[in-house]
Design a protein around this motif. Structure first.
Motif, PDB file in Angstrom:
ATOM      1  N   VAL A 136      -7.210   8.890  -9.049  1.00 20.73           N
ATOM      2  CA  VAL A 136      -7.337   7.547  -8.494  1.00 20.73           C
ATOM      3  C   VAL A 136      -6.790   7.460  -7.068  1.00 20.73           C
ATOM      4  O   VAL A 136      -7.167   6.588  -6.286  1.00 20.73           O
ATOM      5  N   ASP A 137      -5.908   8.395  -6.705  1.00 22.62           N
ATOM      6  CA  ASP A 137      -5.293   8.278  -5.384  1.00 22.62           C
ATOM      7  C   ASP A 137      -6.087   8.958  -4.268  1.00 22.62           C
ATOM      8  O   ASP A 137      -5.630   9.027  -3.139  1.00 22.62           O
ATOM      9  N   LEU A 138      -7.305   9.438  -4.570  1.00 21.20           N
ATOM     10  CA  LEU A 138      -8.145   9.954  -3.486  1.00 21.20           C
ATOM     11  C   LEU A 138      -8.714   8.766  -2.720  1.00 21.20           C
ATOM     12  O   LEU A 138      -9.424   7.931  -3.281  1.00 21.20           O
TER      13      LEU A 138
ATOM     14  N   ARG B  52       3.596  -2.045   0.077  1.00 18.75           N
ATOM     15  CA  ARG B  52       4.466  -1.390  -0.903  1.00 18.75           C
ATOM     16  C   ARG B  52       3.728  -0.179  -1.452  1.00 18.75           C
ATOM     17  O   ARG B  52       2.859  -0.328  -2.321  1.00 18.75           O
ATOM     18  N   PRO B  53       4.011   1.025  -0.954  1.00 25.34           N
ATOM     19  CA  PRO B  53       3.295   2.214  -1.427  1.00 25.34           C
ATOM     20  C   PRO B  53       3.363   2.344  -2.949  1.00 25.34           C
ATOM     21  O   PRO B  53       4.389   2.026  -3.552  1.00 25.34           O
ATOM     22  N   ILE B  54       2.250   2.778  -3.554  1.00 28.07           N
ATOM     23  CA  ILE B  54       2.225   2.980  -5.004  1.00 28.07           C
ATOM     24  C   ILE B  54       2.483   4.462  -5.266  1.00 28.07           C
ATOM     25  O   ILE B  54       1.647   5.314  -4.951  1.00 28.07           O
TER      26      ILE B  54
ATOM     27  N   SER C 273      -9.348   3.194  -2.601  1.00 30.90           N
ATOM     28  CA  SER C 273      -9.590   4.318  -3.508  1.00 30.90           C
ATOM     29  C   SER C 273     -11.081   4.616  -3.516  1.00 30.90           C
ATOM     30  O   SER C 273     -11.897   3.694  -3.487  1.00 30.90           O
ATOM     31  N   ILE C 274     -11.440   5.877  -3.587  1.00 27.77           N
ATOM     32  CA  ILE C 274     -12.863   6.234  -3.602  1.00 27.77           C
ATOM     33  C   ILE C 274     -13.553   5.588  -4.802  1.00 27.77           C
ATOM     34  O   ILE C 274     -14.743   5.281  -4.755  1.00 27.77           O
TER      35      ILE C 274
ATOM     36  N   ASN D  29      -6.771  -3.536  -3.123  1.00 29.41           N
ATOM     37  CA  ASN D  29      -5.676  -2.551  -3.136  1.00 29.41           C
ATOM     38  C   ASN D  29      -4.936  -2.491  -1.798  1.00 29.41           C
ATOM     39  O   ASN D  29      -4.310  -1.478  -1.469  1.00 29.41           O
ATOM     40  N   THR D  30      -5.016  -3.559  -1.012  1.00 27.52           N
ATOM     41  CA  THR D  30      -4.385  -3.539   0.300  1.00 27.52           C
ATOM     42  C   THR D  30      -2.858  -3.649   0.212  1.00 27.52           C
ATOM     43  O   THR D  30      -2.157  -3.293   1.159  1.00 27.52           O
TER      44      THR D  30
END
Ligand code: FES
Ligand code: FES
Length: 372
Positions: free
Chosen positions: A25-27, A265-267, A79-80, A259-260
């Protein structure tokens, strides 16, 4: 949930791509464009929606109207898996050495708006999305107000702004005097009519400042098992959200739209289940009874547009114009294009230290949350 297709499909620069179980999911869209698309004109720097080096242009159907809209996004935040049905353009596609440069690229060059060039693709794509996404020519003031999404460390902003303002409907004569190539000026003349573009025909040439494009959407719902063990669901209505929640039981989950918030706040660790609700129509619309009821998933851009229209149409809502002015100072256009009201409030709810202008504005006018 019935599993129809287990991949997301999208277009980058006219080429079809798909993504599914081979990715986590983080790509991000930015990594995909650079690593798999091999288009390295799109840069990155901060990876938190602050610098604009990663801005690309997207055409996608709006969840409430299904009309195709053109808008800019920070590819580092997306996220892609969120790109299903998107038609994405990067700086290489809108103009290049082979097919000729786009007028925006040419103007940046004419006005000496690029030195090291690192920021230039992002600036160009922000401006390109702005003009393609608008149904009319922009004014100088609108252009100046629209580029808060991009940073340049070396050129200085005056030549960049002059380059882009030269494309305005009301360019001042000092700016126009700096255009050296008379042919370049003639690009504002419609090759079809021989007159200045009125924005009413169906031309879709790259220089055209009016959006006349179209793209197709994607079948929902979808469920994708990702390489990192997570599950990605895309749903089209509220009922499917609850069906999905039943399906996932007690697993940790997150509703995803723009997802901005990741930029603020980085996930570090995503939950086990991600439910993409950006295509849920009921959450993206508004209605009026005695009150104005806003869909939780309305983007900040759509909310601003609605506020502007209502403040003009209805005297009772005169104050929305003031809220509009405040929202115009929240983040910047690419973030506001996909960032949602609920996303902002959810961040505020999970982290009370987050300085949310959206919360402040809604609190000031006595807004309440409803589940209707
Ligand atoms: Fe800075 Fe995306 S890399 S905004
Ligand atoms: Fe170097 Fe803008 S031209 S950062």
């Amino acid at each position: 949930m019935e599993e129809k297709i287990n991949r997301v499909k999208f277009i980058i620069n006219g080429r079809h791509y798909s993504a599914g179980e081979e990715f986590g999911v983080d790509l991000t869209l930015n990594e995909f464009i650079r690593r798999y698309g091999e288009y390295r004109g799109t840069k990155y720097m901060c990876r938190e929606g602050g610098c604009g080096a990663c801005v690309v242009s997207v055409r996608a159907p709006q969840p409430n109207t299904k009309e195709i809209a053109t808008f800019s996004v920070n590819s580092c935040l997306v996220s892609i898996m969120s790109c299903d049905g998107w038609d994405i353009s990067t700086v290489e596609y809108i103009g290049n050495r082979k097919k000729g440069y786009n007028i925006i690229q040419k103007r940046l060059n004419h006005y000496f708006g690029s030195q090291c060039g690192y920021c230039s693709p992002g600036f160009v794509m922000s401006m390109y999305s702005l003009v393609k996404g608008s149904d009319r020519h922009l004014t100088e003031a609108e252009i100046e107000n629209s580029l808060g999404s991009n940073l340049c460390r070396c050129t200085g902003y005056r030549p960049i702004l002059e380059a882009f303002k030269s494309l305005a409907v009301d360019p001042n004569s000092n700016i126009l005097r700096k255009i050296k190539d008379i042919e370049d000026i003639s690009e504002q003349i419609c090759p079809k009519s021989g007159k200045k573009c009125g924005g009413t025909c169906e031309a879709s040439a790259d220089w055209c400042l009016v959006n006349m494009n179209s793209a197709s959407g994607s079948d929902l719902p979808k469920k994708i098992s990702l390489a990192d063990g997570r599950l990605w669901y895309s749903v089209a209505d509220v009922r499917s959200i609850f069906d999905t929640l039943k399906d996932v039981g007690y697993k940790s989950y997150m509703l995803v739209a723009g997802n901005t918030a990741k930029g603020v706040r980085p996930i570090l660790f995503y939950p086990k289940v991600l439910i993409d609700i950006s295509n849920v129509k009921e959450l993206s619309t508004h209605y009026l009874d005695v009150n104005l009821v806003l869909g939780a998933n309305m983007t900040l851009t759509d909310t601003m547009h609605l506020f502007k229209v209502l403040s003009k149409q209805n005297d009772d809502f005169w104050y929305l114009d003031i809220l509009y002015d405040h929202l115009d100072r929240v983040a910047h256009i690419p973030v506001r294009n996909i960032g949602t009201l609920a996303g902002n409030l959810a961040l505020k709810n999970s982290d009370p230290c987050f300085q949310s202008d959206i919360f402040l504005l809604l609190d000031c006018v006595g807004a309440t949350l409803t589940n209707s």
